[in-house]
Design a protein around this motif. Structure first.
Motif, PDB file in Angstrom:
ATOM      1  N   GLY A  82      88.022  55.651  37.246  1.00 44.38           N
ATOM      2  CA  GLY A  82      89.253  56.810  35.882  1.00 44.38           C
ATOM      3  C   GLY A  82      88.737  55.884  35.133  1.00 44.38           C
ATOM      4  O   GLY A  82      89.817  56.067  34.330  1.00 44.38           O
ATOM      5  N   GLN A  83      87.912  54.761  34.883  1.00 44.09           N
ATOM      6  CA  GLN A  83      87.714  54.768  33.385  1.00 44.09           C
ATOM      7  C   GLN A  83      87.662  55.631  31.975  1.00 44.09           C
ATOM      8  O   GLN A  83      88.174  55.189  30.850  1.00 44.09           O
ATOM      9  CB  GLN A  83      86.912  54.037  33.283  1.00 44.09           C
ATOM     10  N   CYS A  84      86.627  57.068  32.312  1.00 39.10           N
ATOM     11  CA  CYS A  84      86.740  58.079  31.676  1.00 39.10           C
ATOM     12  C   CYS A  84      87.521  58.671  31.126  1.00 39.10           C
ATOM     13  O   CYS A  84      87.615  59.474  30.486  1.00 39.10           O
ATOM     14  CB  CYS A  84      85.499  58.284  31.875  1.00 39.10           C
ATOM     15  N   ILE A  85      88.960  58.817  32.091  1.00 37.18           N
ATOM     16  CA  ILE A  85      89.976  59.705  32.093  1.00 37.18           C
ATOM     17  C   ILE A  85      90.136  59.828  30.445  1.00 37.18           C
ATOM     18  O   ILE A  85      90.531  60.540  29.594  1.00 37.18           O
ATOM     19  CB  ILE A  85      91.406  58.997  32.306  1.00 37.18           C
ATOM     20  N   ASP A  86      90.254  58.817  29.535  1.00 33.29           N
ATOM     21  CA  ASP A  86      90.563  58.492  27.731  1.00 33.29           C
ATOM     22  C   ASP A  86      89.624  58.886  27.348  1.00 33.29           C
ATOM     23  O   ASP A  86      89.854  58.672  25.850  1.00 33.29           O
ATOM     24  CB  ASP A  86      91.072  56.817  27.164  1.00 33.29           C
ATOM     25  N   ALA A  87      88.167  59.241  27.831  1.00 28.05           N
ATOM     26  CA  ALA A  87      86.896  59.726  26.891  1.00 28.05           C
ATOM     27  C   ALA A  87      86.684  60.833  26.517  1.00 28.05           C
ATOM     28  O   ALA A  87      85.420  61.389  25.698  1.00 28.05           O
ATOM     29  CB  ALA A  87      85.952  58.452  27.730  1.00 28.05           C
ATOM     30  N   CYS A  88      87.557  61.289  27.042  1.00 28.04           N
ATOM     31  CA  CYS A  88      88.031  62.664  26.825  1.00 28.04           C
ATOM     32  C   CYS A  88      88.549  62.839  25.890  1.00 28.04           C
ATOM     33  O   CYS A  88      90.420  63.130  26.303  1.00 28.04           O
ATOM     34  CB  CYS A  88      87.813  63.862  27.500  1.00 28.04           C
ATOM     35  N   TYR A  89      88.143  63.342  24.355  1.00 33.86           N
ATOM     36  CA  TYR A  89      89.991  62.700  23.530  1.00 33.86           C
ATOM     37  C   TYR A  89      90.618  63.981  23.804  1.00 33.86           C
ATOM     38  O   TYR A  89      91.100  64.456  22.867  1.00 33.86           O
ATOM     39  CB  TYR A  89      89.635  62.674  22.159  1.00 33.86           C
ATOM     40  N   LYS A  90      90.093  65.278  24.244  1.00 36.90           N
ATOM     41  CA  LYS A  90      90.526  66.599  24.484  1.00 36.90           C
ATOM     42  C   LYS A  90      91.724  66.743  25.745  1.00 36.90           C
ATOM     43  O   LYS A  90      92.593  67.724  26.064  1.00 36.90           O
ATOM     44  CB  LYS A  90      90.463  67.838  24.498  1.00 36.90           C
ATOM     45  N   GLY A  91      91.800  65.813  26.959  1.00 41.17           N
ATOM     46  CA  GLY A  91      92.367  65.636  27.447  1.00 41.17           C
ATOM     47  C   GLY A  91      91.583  66.102  28.611  1.00 41.17           C
ATOM     48  O   GLY A  91      92.533  66.786  29.671  1.00 41.17           O
ATOM     49  N   PHE A  92      89.944  66.667  28.854  1.00 41.98           N
ATOM     50  CA  PHE A  92      89.279  66.972  29.353  1.00 41.98           C
ATOM     51  C   PHE A  92      89.400  66.699  30.987  1.00 41.98           C
ATOM     52  O   PHE A  92      89.049  67.609  32.007  1.00 41.98           O
ATOM     53  CB  PHE A  92      88.683  68.311  29.647  1.00 41.98           C
ATOM     54  N   ILE A  93      89.188  65.875  30.468  1.00 49.43           N
ATOM     55  CA  ILE A  93      88.733  64.319  32.233  1.00 49.43           C
ATOM     56  C   ILE A  93      90.201  63.503  32.446  1.00 49.43           C
ATOM     57  O   ILE A  93      90.886  63.366  31.919  1.00 49.43           O
ATOM     58  CB  ILE A  93      87.995  63.332  31.649  1.00 49.43           C
ATOM     59  N   VAL A  94      90.291  64.336  34.328  1.00 52.18           N
ATOM     60  CA  VAL A  94      92.266  63.972  34.652  1.00 52.18           C
ATOM     61  C   VAL A  94      91.473  63.260  35.767  1.00 52.18           C
ATOM     62  O   VAL A  94      90.972  63.136  36.290  1.00 52.18           O
ATOM     63  CB  VAL A  94      92.831  65.529  34.366  1.00 52.18           C
ATOM     64  N   PRO A  95      92.894  62.744  36.162  1.00 53.60           N
ATOM     65  CA  PRO A  95      92.967  62.183  37.622  1.00 53.60           C
ATOM     66  C   PRO A  95      92.393  63.325  39.153  1.00 53.60           C
ATOM     67  O   PRO A  95      93.712  63.903  38.312  1.00 53.60           O
ATOM     68  CB  PRO A  95      93.920  61.368  37.784  1.00 53.60           C
ATOM     69  N   LYS A  96      92.220  63.392  39.766  1.00 54.64           N
ATOM     70  CA  LYS A  96      92.201  64.144  40.844  1.00 54.64           C
ATOM     71  C   LYS A  96      93.202  64.671  41.039  1.00 54.64           C
ATOM     72  O   LYS A  96      93.543  66.021  41.061  1.00 54.64           O
ATOM     73  CB  LYS A  96      91.107  63.963  41.739  1.00 54.64           C
ATOM     74  N   LEU A  97      94.178  63.797  41.787  1.00 55.82           N
ATOM     75  CA  LEU A  97      95.578  64.345  42.271  1.00 55.82           C
ATOM     76  C   LEU A  97      95.842  64.880  40.769  1.00 55.82           C
ATOM     77  O   LEU A  97      96.752  66.437  41.493  1.00 55.82           O
ATOM     78  CB  LEU A  97      96.044  62.937  42.587  1.00 55.82           C
ATOM     79  N   ALA A  98      96.404  64.693  40.156  1.00 60.74           N
ATOM     80  CA  ALA A  98      97.089  65.341  39.279  1.00 60.74           C
ATOM     81  C   ALA A  98      96.881  67.021  38.712  1.00 60.74           C
ATOM     82  O   ALA A  98      96.913  68.109  38.578  1.00 60.74           O
ATOM     83  CB  ALA A  98      97.036  65.090  37.766  1.00 60.74           C
ATOM     84  N   GLU A  99      95.228  67.219  39.112  1.00 63.43           N
ATOM     85  CA  GLU A  99      94.708  68.372  38.904  1.00 63.43           C
ATOM     86  C   GLU A  99      95.353  69.117  39.544  1.00 63.43           C
ATOM     87  O   GLU A  99      95.177  70.563  39.995  1.00 63.43           O
ATOM     88  CB  GLU A  99      93.247  68.367  38.507  1.00 63.43           C
ATOM     89  N   MET A 100      95.220  68.722  41.452  1.00 65.74           N
ATOM     90  CA  MET A 100      96.052  69.315  42.278  1.00 65.74           C
ATOM     91  C   MET A 100      96.777  70.139  42.417  1.00 65.74           C
ATOM     92  O   MET A 100      97.470  70.697  42.787  1.00 65.74           O
ATOM     93  CB  MET A 100      94.890  68.295  43.216  1.00 65.74           C
ATOM     94  N   VAL A 101      97.857  69.166  41.512  1.00 63.00           N
ATOM     95  CA  VAL A 101      99.611  68.803  41.595  1.00 63.00           C
ATOM     96  C   VAL A 101      99.154  70.259  40.815  1.00 63.00           C
ATOM     97  O   VAL A 101      99.393  71.307  40.233  1.00 63.00           O
ATOM     98  CB  VAL A 101     100.479  68.065  40.881  1.00 63.00           C
ATOM     99  N   PRO A 102     100.440  71.363  41.702  1.00 58.59           N
ATOM    100  CA  PRO A 102     100.173  72.788  41.292  1.00 58.59           C
ATOM    101  C   PRO A 102     101.081  73.170  39.110  1.00 58.59           C
ATOM    102  O   PRO A 102     102.228  72.019  39.141  1.00 58.59           O
ATOM    103  CB  PRO A 102     101.150  73.584  42.417  1.00 58.59           C
TER     104      PRO A 102
END
Ligand code: SF4
Ligand code: SF4
Length: 626
Positions: free
Chosen positions: A606-626
């Motif tokens: 999960g260390q790359c989450i902050d490496a996209c300054y636009k916020g397009f790398i996200v925790p997988k679970l969060a993306e799956m939540v509608p």
């Protein structure tokens, strides 16, 4: 006699154990690292009573083994070539004092260099220190030389160097099977006998010892003239050209000559120092041209008194740097031989194969830190926080790869990040430059040679941030233990382990924080706090211990709390994450439109989450939540 296939490092290890070596020490460094592991393996297999340790650095390793040799035991020390610089102080002294039990020093050279900061030739250091050298050409020969090196060492009471190179250390060749379990070869009287004239460094006595050493070398050179390791091949083929070769270059040259379709007399030298000059001169006198092939430098060539007919690295006939690979050897011999009118076969290069490889357009891949490596997280936070204006002195270890992340501006040798930071601070201070200086060093390197520079920096009032990247092991060379580990070289429990934070405090550092580089927010806050300490009126050096085990050594913390990630569809392929964070599991699509996660490599840190300054790398679970 049945045979087995042995790597050079295993052959050296087996040779030491079967020849009754009783104390073996080392500091890990490619290409030598497997020697001590092999010694422990054969000690168990052959049931020998032998002490083996990974020492804290090469000087310590040398002196521990030397003391054993002074008691009359057979002893050996192994290291990589640059490690011999660290051990050169006792090496020079030991040449004078001599030894009682056989003592073999094994610095593994790295022509190329494949994984070293220099191509230095240990044979030349041996020449300066006046220590005899055996230069093996194959793993089997290295094993055989151990017996002769111990015998020579004991006969002349002198340390002896066995110098392998990368290709030999890692090559495999047939060697006789290990003997069955045997007696442990205890010497008759393994005890230290007091003799201040030998063992104490009194200058007046040392002059006498130097004279004695010179005499020993004259006698050893005479003995080397008849050594079985110096012989001529293709003797019956005359002509105008002869070749002198040593080490792995001897076999590479033989193969190249076969491909060129010529047979040239070749003198193989297995004892390059002290060079048996009469043997060389008698051989050379038969030819108008003599080509010297050795690596990585010019130990034999330099010692030849009359070099009028000699061609080699010194006159440019052989490239004056780099490994003598088959390709280089073919080109050197082809050019030199046709230059003196010898007909050679055309280039064996396969043009079709070269064209096919070129057509594949394989992308160049630079070495990178592993997926999930905590050094990357530390470097990323450091770089984001202090920016490009700060100076980042780095050190020797896997974290040297921080250069890719533009978080390592310099690396010189073990421990130099701290001394360089000290120097940058003092130089900047003189010209009123207040830029931040943030040094990085690994745990093993800090224990190896970071402590005196840190004491020096504290005492002289330097101000910089030092990040000790503590991954709990010597990761780059294969997880050898450091004094901060609770296990020893053979896996047994260490009586005590050393605390790095306590050591840092004992050096006089007042700001010492231990933190996990995965906790980016806290980590960044501590970086700022540390920098503030370097600038405070009563501040000084600030040390942060970035504490997270190497993911290859212990990834339990990640397995317990995995953070799977996904790149959302909005990703526009700007490459910021692949270049600034550079996790190998972040992969840019072939058309450059989007970054994907390669889940075969991703370890869910999960260390790359902050490496996209636009916020397009996200925790997988969060993306799956509608
Ligand atoms: S994930 Fe973010 S930083 Fe990485 S390429 Fe896509 S948009 Fe750029
Ligand atoms: S979670 Fe991100 S940083 Fe960690 S291994 Fe996977 S891609 Fe790399």
């Amino acid at each position: 006699m049945s045979t087995q296939l042995l790597t050079g490092n295993d052959a050296i290890a087996l040779g030491l154990v079967e020849q009754g070596c009783r104390v073996a020490t080392a500091y890990p460094g490619t290409p030598s690292s497997e020697i001590l592991a092999g010694i422990i393996k054969y000690k168990k297999a052959l049931d020998k009573d032998l002490y083996a340790e990974w020492s804290v650095n090469e000087k310590v390793a040398f002196e521990v083994a030397l003391a054993a040799a002074w008691t009359g035991l057979r002893a050996a020390v192994a290291m990589k070539q640059v490690g011999l610089n660290v051990a050169s102080d006792p090496l020079f002294s030991a040449a004078y004092t001599g030894v009682k039990g056989g003592f073999i020093v094994i610095p593994a050279d790295d022509p190329g260099p494949h994984s070293s900061q220099t191509e230095q030739d240990s044979r030349l250091l041996a020449l300066t220190a006046k220590v005899p050298v055996f230069d093996p050409s194959t793993p089997a020969e290295a094993r055989e030389m151990i017996a002769d090196a111990f015998a020579l060492s004991e006969r002349f009471k002198i340390p002896v160097i066995l110098r392998p190179t990368t290709r030999l250390c890692h090559a495999v060749s047939p060697s006789a099977d290990a003997p069955a379990s045997s007696s442990d070869g205890k010497p008759v009287s393994p005890k230290f006998q007091k003799d201040p004239a030998h063992w104490t460094a009194t200058p007046k006595l040392r002059y006498k010892l130097h004279t004695e050493l010179n005499q020993k070398l004259i006698e050893i050179a005479a003995e080397f003239a008849n050594s079985k390791y110096n012989y001529i091949v293709n003797e019956d083929h005359g002509g105008e050209v002869g070749i002198i070769a040593s080490g792995v270059a001897f076999h590479t040259a033989r193969q190249a000559l076969l491909e060129l379709g010529v047979r040239v007399p070749m003198l193989k030298i297995g004892t390059p120092y002290p060079l048996p000059v009469n043997l060389i001169e008698a051989f050379s006198a038969r030819f108008t041209t003599v080509i010297v092939l050795e690596e990585p430098d010019t130990c034999i060539e330099l010692q030849i008194p009359n070099r009028q007919r000699v061609r080699g690295r010194l006159d440019g006939s052989v490239p004056n740097s780099g490994e003598l690979t088959p390709e280089v050897m073919f080109s050197v011999l082809s050019k030199s031989l046709s230059g003196v009118g010898i007909q050679v076969n055309p280039s064996p290069e396969d043009a079709d194969l070269s064209a096919a490889i070129k057509k594949l357009s394989l992308p160049a891949r630079r070495p990178r830190l592993c997926p999930g490596c905590s050094h990357r997280s530390a470097f990323y936070a450091m770089k984001q926080n202090f920016g490009p204006r700060a100076i980042y002195p780095g050190d020797i270890g896997c974290y040297t790869l921080g250069t890719n992340l533009r978080a390592v501006d310099t690396f010189v040798d073990m421990g130099a990040s701290i001394t360089m930071a000290n120097g940058f601070f003092q130089a900047n201070r003189l010209v009123g430059d207040d830029r931040a200086v943030i040094a990085t060093i690994g745990d093993s390197t800090f224990l190896h040679s970071g402590i005196p520079p840190l004491i020096n920096a504290v005492h002289t009032g330097a101000r910089f941030v030092l990040l000790i990247l503590d991954n709990h092991t010597t990761a780059m060379t294969g997880f050898q233990p450091t004094p901060a580990n609770d296990y020893l070289a053979d896996g047994s429990e260490a009586p005590r382990k050393v605390s790095i934070p306590d050591l840092v405090r004992a050096c006089g550092v007042e700001y010492v924080k231990v933190t996990d580089p995965y906790e980016q927010e806290d980590f960044t806050a501590i970086l700022n706090e540390a920098q503030a300490h370097t600038q405070a009126a009563d501040g000084g050096v600030a040390v942060i211990i970035a504490d997270r085990p190497c993911v290859l050594y212990d990834n339990d913390p990640i397995l317990e709390h995995p953070i799977p990630v996904v790149v959302t569809d909005e990703c526009d392929g700007c490459r910021f994450c692949t270049e600034a964070f550079e996790c190998p599991a972040l992969v840019l699509r072939a058309d450059g439109s989007h970054v994907d996660i390669d889940y075969k490599l991703c370890i869910d840190c999960g260390q790359c989450i902050d490496a996209c300054y636009k916020g397009f790398i996200v925790p997988k679970l969060a993306e799956m939540v509608p």
